[in-house]
Design a protein around this motif. Sequence first.
Motif: not given
Length: 182
Positions: A89-96, A145-160
């Motif tokens: 997961x990358x920042x670009x996914x969250x931004x999109x 040891x999880x990619x920290x963007x995984x948590x950000x992605x899941x948080x944003x996905x719930x908003x999405x």
Amino acid sequence: MKIYTKTGDKGETSLVYGQRVLKSDIRVEAYGTCDEANSQIGLALSYIGATHFEGKEEWESIFHKVQTWLFHVGAELATPKGKKVGWTIEEAHINEMEKQIDAWEQQLEPLRNFILPGGHSAGACLHVARTIVRRAERLTTMVEETNPLVLSFLNRLSDFLFVAARFINYHMGENESVLHQD
């Protein structure tokens, strides 16, 4: 290739790279919950099926990406500590997702009250998917040891998913049920 291997018959499963863990392992719980959310999103999309609304093709396209990214989150969670997976997961996914949330919200009435989950079948399913993603997020906080963007992605996905539910309810002519304080 057969779908059944019988290797999980005693309560264990394999992570990426073959490490065996109990099916109750937090990693399995976390990626299994992502899979559950992805299936619920698929159910929501099936209710859209033959319906028509402006932007439907874009809607389906963005959800195809989001479901793919959620699959990638599951792969990251299924990868043992100290190992790397090919999909990240990358920042670009969250931004999109954020850009899409903003675009949908421009078409919706601003929230003035809490709303109750429901509406069109697709909207209601997206609300359920949102709550499953929240559970995946809570579980993921316990995975080492999880990619920290995984948590950000899941948080944003719930908003999405929340805004997507509102968006589809609006386009399907369903009124939002406002929470009343009795």
